[in-house]
Design a protein around this motif. Structure first.
Motif, PDB file in Angstrom:
ATOM      1  N   SER A   1      99.422  75.279  70.777  1.00  0.00           N
ATOM      2  CA  SER A   1      98.445  75.302  71.867  1.00  0.00           C
ATOM      3  C   SER A   1      97.481  76.467  71.714  1.00  0.00           C
ATOM      4  O   SER A   1      96.287  76.344  71.991  1.00  0.00           O
ATOM      5  CB  SER A   1      99.169  75.386  73.212  1.00  0.00           C
ATOM      6  N   LEU A   2      97.969  77.621  71.243  1.00  0.00           N
ATOM      7  CA  LEU A   2      97.096  78.768  71.027  1.00  0.00           C
ATOM      8  C   LEU A   2      96.082  78.468  69.937  1.00  0.00           C
ATOM      9  O   LEU A   2      94.886  78.783  70.064  1.00  0.00           O
ATOM     10  CB  LEU A   2      97.925  79.998  70.656  1.00  0.00           C
ATOM     11  N   ALA A   3      96.536  77.833  68.854  1.00  0.00           N
ATOM     12  CA  ALA A   3      95.625  77.481  67.769  1.00  0.00           C
ATOM     13  C   ALA A   3      94.554  76.508  68.243  1.00  0.00           C
ATOM     14  O   ALA A   3      93.375  76.630  67.881  1.00  0.00           O
ATOM     15  CB  ALA A   3      96.421  76.881  66.608  1.00  0.00           C
ATOM     16  N   VAL A   4      94.958  75.552  69.073  1.00  0.00           N
ATOM     17  CA  VAL A   4      93.988  74.576  69.598  1.00  0.00           C
ATOM     18  C   VAL A   4      92.950  75.272  70.467  1.00  0.00           C
ATOM     19  O   VAL A   4      91.748  74.995  70.380  1.00  0.00           O
ATOM     20  CB  VAL A   4      94.722  73.475  70.387  1.00  0.00           C
ATOM     21  N   VAL A   5      93.391  76.196  71.321  1.00  0.00           N
ATOM     22  CA  VAL A   5      92.461  76.915  72.200  1.00  0.00           C
ATOM     23  C   VAL A   5      91.464  77.714  71.383  1.00  0.00           C
ATOM     24  O   VAL A   5      90.251  77.694  71.639  1.00  0.00           O
ATOM     25  CB  VAL A   5      93.236  77.827  73.169  1.00  0.00           C
ATOM     26  N   LEU A   6      91.954  78.442  70.376  1.00  0.00           N
ATOM     27  CA  LEU A   6      91.059  79.255  69.554  1.00  0.00           C
ATOM     28  C   LEU A   6      90.041  78.390  68.818  1.00  0.00           C
ATOM     29  O   LEU A   6      88.871  78.751  68.699  1.00  0.00           O
ATOM     30  CB  LEU A   6      91.876  80.080  68.554  1.00  0.00           C
ATOM     31  N   ALA A   7      90.503  77.227  68.337  1.00  0.00           N
ATOM     32  CA  ALA A   7      89.579  76.329  67.643  1.00  0.00           C
ATOM     33  C   ALA A   7      88.564  75.734  68.605  1.00  0.00           C
ATOM     34  O   ALA A   7      87.369  75.634  68.287  1.00  0.00           O
ATOM     35  CB  ALA A   7      90.366  75.230  66.934  1.00  0.00           C
ATOM     36  N   LEU A   8      89.019  75.352  69.807  1.00  0.00           N
ATOM     37  CA  LEU A   8      88.123  74.724  70.766  1.00  0.00           C
ATOM     38  C   LEU A   8      87.066  75.690  71.278  1.00  0.00           C
ATOM     39  O   LEU A   8      85.978  75.265  71.678  1.00  0.00           O
ATOM     40  CB  LEU A   8      88.917  74.159  71.937  1.00  0.00           C
ATOM     41  N   GLN A   9      87.365  76.997  71.298  1.00  0.00           N
ATOM     42  CA  GLN A   9      86.356  77.956  71.733  1.00  0.00           C
ATOM     43  C   GLN A   9      85.108  77.848  70.871  1.00  0.00           C
ATOM     44  O   GLN A   9      83.978  77.834  71.378  1.00  0.00           O
ATOM     45  CB  GLN A   9      86.918  79.378  71.672  1.00  0.00           C
ATOM     46  N   ALA A  10      85.307  77.781  69.556  1.00  0.00           N
ATOM     47  CA  ALA A  10      84.157  77.662  68.660  1.00  0.00           C
ATOM     48  C   ALA A  10      83.511  76.284  68.769  1.00  0.00           C
ATOM     49  O   ALA A  10      82.280  76.158  68.748  1.00  0.00           O
ATOM     50  CB  ALA A  10      84.599  77.936  67.219  1.00  0.00           C
ATOM     51  N   VAL A  11      84.340  75.229  68.898  1.00  0.00           N
ATOM     52  CA  VAL A  11      83.793  73.877  68.980  1.00  0.00           C
ATOM     53  C   VAL A  11      82.973  73.706  70.261  1.00  0.00           C
ATOM     54  O   VAL A  11      81.871  73.146  70.246  1.00  0.00           O
ATOM     55  CB  VAL A  11      84.934  72.838  68.927  1.00  0.00           C
ATOM     56  N   ILE A  12      83.495  74.201  71.381  1.00  0.00           N
ATOM     57  CA  ILE A  12      82.781  74.084  72.651  1.00  0.00           C
ATOM     58  C   ILE A  12      81.464  74.827  72.585  1.00  0.00           C
ATOM     59  O   ILE A  12      80.421  74.352  73.048  1.00  0.00           O
ATOM     60  CB  ILE A  12      83.666  74.611  73.799  1.00  0.00           C
ATOM     61  N   THR A  13      81.478  76.013  71.997  1.00  0.00           N
ATOM     62  CA  THR A  13      80.240  76.780  71.848  1.00  0.00           C
ATOM     63  C   THR A  13      79.251  76.043  70.957  1.00  0.00           C
ATOM     64  O   THR A  13      78.041  76.054  71.211  1.00  0.00           O
ATOM     65  CB  THR A  13      80.553  78.165  71.265  1.00  0.00           C
ATOM     66  N   THR A  14      79.755  75.378  69.918  1.00  0.00           N
ATOM     67  CA  THR A  14      78.875  74.661  68.999  1.00  0.00           C
ATOM     68  C   THR A  14      78.153  73.515  69.699  1.00  0.00           C
ATOM     69  O   THR A  14      76.952  73.323  69.519  1.00  0.00           O
ATOM     70  CB  THR A  14      79.704  74.109  67.824  1.00  0.00           C
ATOM     71  N   TYR A  15      78.861  72.768  70.507  1.00  0.00           N
ATOM     72  CA  TYR A  15      78.283  71.569  71.119  1.00  0.00           C
ATOM     73  C   TYR A  15      77.695  71.818  72.505  1.00  0.00           C
ATOM     74  O   TYR A  15      77.108  70.906  73.086  1.00  0.00           O
ATOM     75  CB  TYR A  15      79.356  70.470  71.232  1.00  0.00           C
TER      76      TYR A  15
ATOM     77  N   PHE B   1      81.118  90.027  68.936  1.00  0.00           N
ATOM     78  CA  PHE B   1      80.812  88.598  68.932  1.00  0.00           C
ATOM     79  C   PHE B   1      82.012  87.787  69.408  1.00  0.00           C
ATOM     80  O   PHE B   1      81.864  86.807  70.143  1.00  0.00           O
ATOM     81  CB  PHE B   1      80.404  88.155  67.526  1.00  0.00           C
ATOM     82  N   GLU B   2      83.217  88.199  69.004  1.00  0.00           N
ATOM     83  CA  GLU B   2      84.415  87.463  69.405  1.00  0.00           C
ATOM     84  C   GLU B   2      84.597  87.484  70.926  1.00  0.00           C
ATOM     85  O   GLU B   2      84.953  86.473  71.528  1.00  0.00           O
ATOM     86  CB  GLU B   2      85.648  88.062  68.714  1.00  0.00           C
ATOM     87  N   ARG B   3      84.342  88.641  71.520  1.00  0.00           N
ATOM     88  CA  ARG B   3      84.476  88.725  72.984  1.00  0.00           C
ATOM     89  C   ARG B   3      83.422  87.879  73.682  1.00  0.00           C
ATOM     90  O   ARG B   3      83.718  87.172  74.657  1.00  0.00           O
ATOM     91  CB  ARG B   3      84.376  90.184  73.424  1.00  0.00           C
ATOM     92  N   LEU B   4      82.190  87.947  73.201  1.00  0.00           N
ATOM     93  CA  LEU B   4      81.126  87.154  73.809  1.00  0.00           C
ATOM     94  C   LEU B   4      81.407  85.662  73.647  1.00  0.00           C
ATOM     95  O   LEU B   4      81.111  84.859  74.531  1.00  0.00           O
ATOM     96  CB  LEU B   4      79.777  87.509  73.185  1.00  0.00           C
ATOM     97  N   LEU B   5      81.982  85.288  72.497  1.00  0.00           N
ATOM     98  CA  LEU B   5      82.318  83.882  72.266  1.00  0.00           C
ATOM     99  C   LEU B   5      83.374  83.404  73.265  1.00  0.00           C
ATOM    100  O   LEU B   5      83.270  82.314  73.833  1.00  0.00           O
ATOM    101  CB  LEU B   5      82.825  83.697  70.831  1.00  0.00           C
ATOM    102  N   THR B   6      84.394  84.226  73.485  1.00  0.00           N
ATOM    103  CA  THR B   6      85.439  83.856  74.439  1.00  0.00           C
ATOM    104  C   THR B   6      84.885  83.769  75.857  1.00  0.00           C
ATOM    105  O   THR B   6      85.186  82.822  76.599  1.00  0.00           O
ATOM    106  CB  THR B   6      86.580  84.888  74.397  1.00  0.00           C
TER     107      THR B   6
END
Length: 339
Positions: A92-106, A245-250
């Motif tokens: 679940s943690l891996a999915v959340v971390l991946a989705l953060q970037a995907v959500i930002t992308t789309y 950048f990581e904090r702003l992304l989150t």
């Protein structure tokens, strides 16, 4: 932009977080000046950057499938796990971390709504922009991922900060890496231009509805909400200086998911309170589709908060600050009328 832009600077210029922040601030300032010139200049710059980005990415896809791989890229060991957890919690943690970037992308898929008032036929153009834009980006991103998987092993993809550059180096050597870094920079500049153009129009609408001070609704001769533009650009510059950048992304991912939840809550409430209200835009699959999106969004928010509660707190604090400003703006007209 700062991190990728450093790779294209002369070797004599020192690289590091300070140089990256300076480049980021210059990019914000540049596009703010372009938008200040007016809607025509802003639209032309966005069309040019979007066209250049699409053509370059399609060229990358073609190169990955057509050119021979000159050198096998080194396979770096996978990055260490962020925390020692096992089983479904680790997944679940891996999915959340991946989705953060995907959500930002789309997330930019909804940007056309901020320009609906400027469309000649919004009833036709807005759905076309929303659905057509998502489908075009979806096809382009899937092609890019298939191309990268064709060139790079999965371990290399997992460990690379810029997989496209690694693929280009495997195809064309060091020159390919520089070209893809430049492509990533152009892609990001187009994103910044979109945000710098769209965000002030949100504040403009809020100000016109009395939720922000009236001066925020000022528009210059070129059709740009100039006061709102200066406000958003200054805030963006402050965020660049304040966090990684990581904090702003989150923080951004939390806000991107929370905003549609507020829209869904409004949708369900209005359907119950005013069922006979004319609705030219229908919600496909209602009520299943909004409930499904709500469930997935809440699961993401809980996972994101558990993974980085401090960044989530900062995001909520930003929303609370904006809410406080809106309350002050609403009370000010009442006070003026009373006086």
């Amino acid at each position: 932009v700062g991190e990728y832009g450093q790779a294209l600077l002369p070797a004599a210029i020192p690289q590091g977080p300070y140089t990256a922040r300076i480049l980021a601030l210059l990019a914000i300032g540049l596009f703010s000046l372009i938008q200040l010139r007016g809607l025509r200049a802003g639209s032309a710059s966005q069309e040019l950057l979007s066209l250049a980005k699409a053509v370059a990415f399609l060229a990358l896809v073609a190169a990955c499938f057509l050119l021979p791989i000159q050198a096998a890229p080194p396979i770096a060991p996978p990055p260490p796990a962020p925390m020692a957890i096992a089983g479904w919690r680790s997944l679940s943690l891996a999915v959340v971390l991946a989705l953060q970037a995907v959500i930002t992308t789309y997330d930019g898929w909804a940007s056309p709504v901020y320009f609906a008032e400027e469309f000649s036929e919004p009833g036709r153009d807005l759905p076309r922009s929303l659905i057509g834009g998502v489908l075009a980006v979806l096809v382009l991103y899937l092609l890019i991922n298939l191309a990268l998987l064709h060139v790079l092993p999965i371990a290399q993809l997992a460990s690379s900060n810029l997989p496209a550059a690694a693929a280009a180096r495997a195809l064309a050597g060091p020159l390919g890496g520089l070209l893809i870094t430049a492509l990533a920079l152009v892609s990001l500049l187009g994103l910044i231009n979109t945000v710098v153009m769209a965000a002030p129009r949100i504040l403009f609408g809020l100000s016109r509805d009395g939720l922000l001070p009236s001066f925020v609704a000022q528009v210059n001769g070129g059709g740009t909400p100039s006061a709102a533009l200066l406000l958003t650009s200054t805030t963006a510059a402050a965020l660049v200086l304040a966090g990684s950048f990581e904090r702003l992304l989150t923080m951004g991912a939390v806000l991107y998911v929370s905003l549609p939840l507020a829209g869904i809550a409004s949708l369900v409430t209005l359907r119950q309170r005013e069922p006979e209200l004319p609705r030219p835009f229908l919600t496909w699959g209602y009520p299943v589709s909004p409930l499904l999106i709500t469930a997935v969004s809440l699961a993401f928010l809980m996972g994101s908060t558990a993974n980085d509660w401090l960044s989530s707190f900062y995001a909520i604090a930003l929303v609370a600050t904006g809410y406080g400003v809106s309350l002050l703006a609403e009370r000010r007209p009442i006070a003026e009328e009373t006086s």
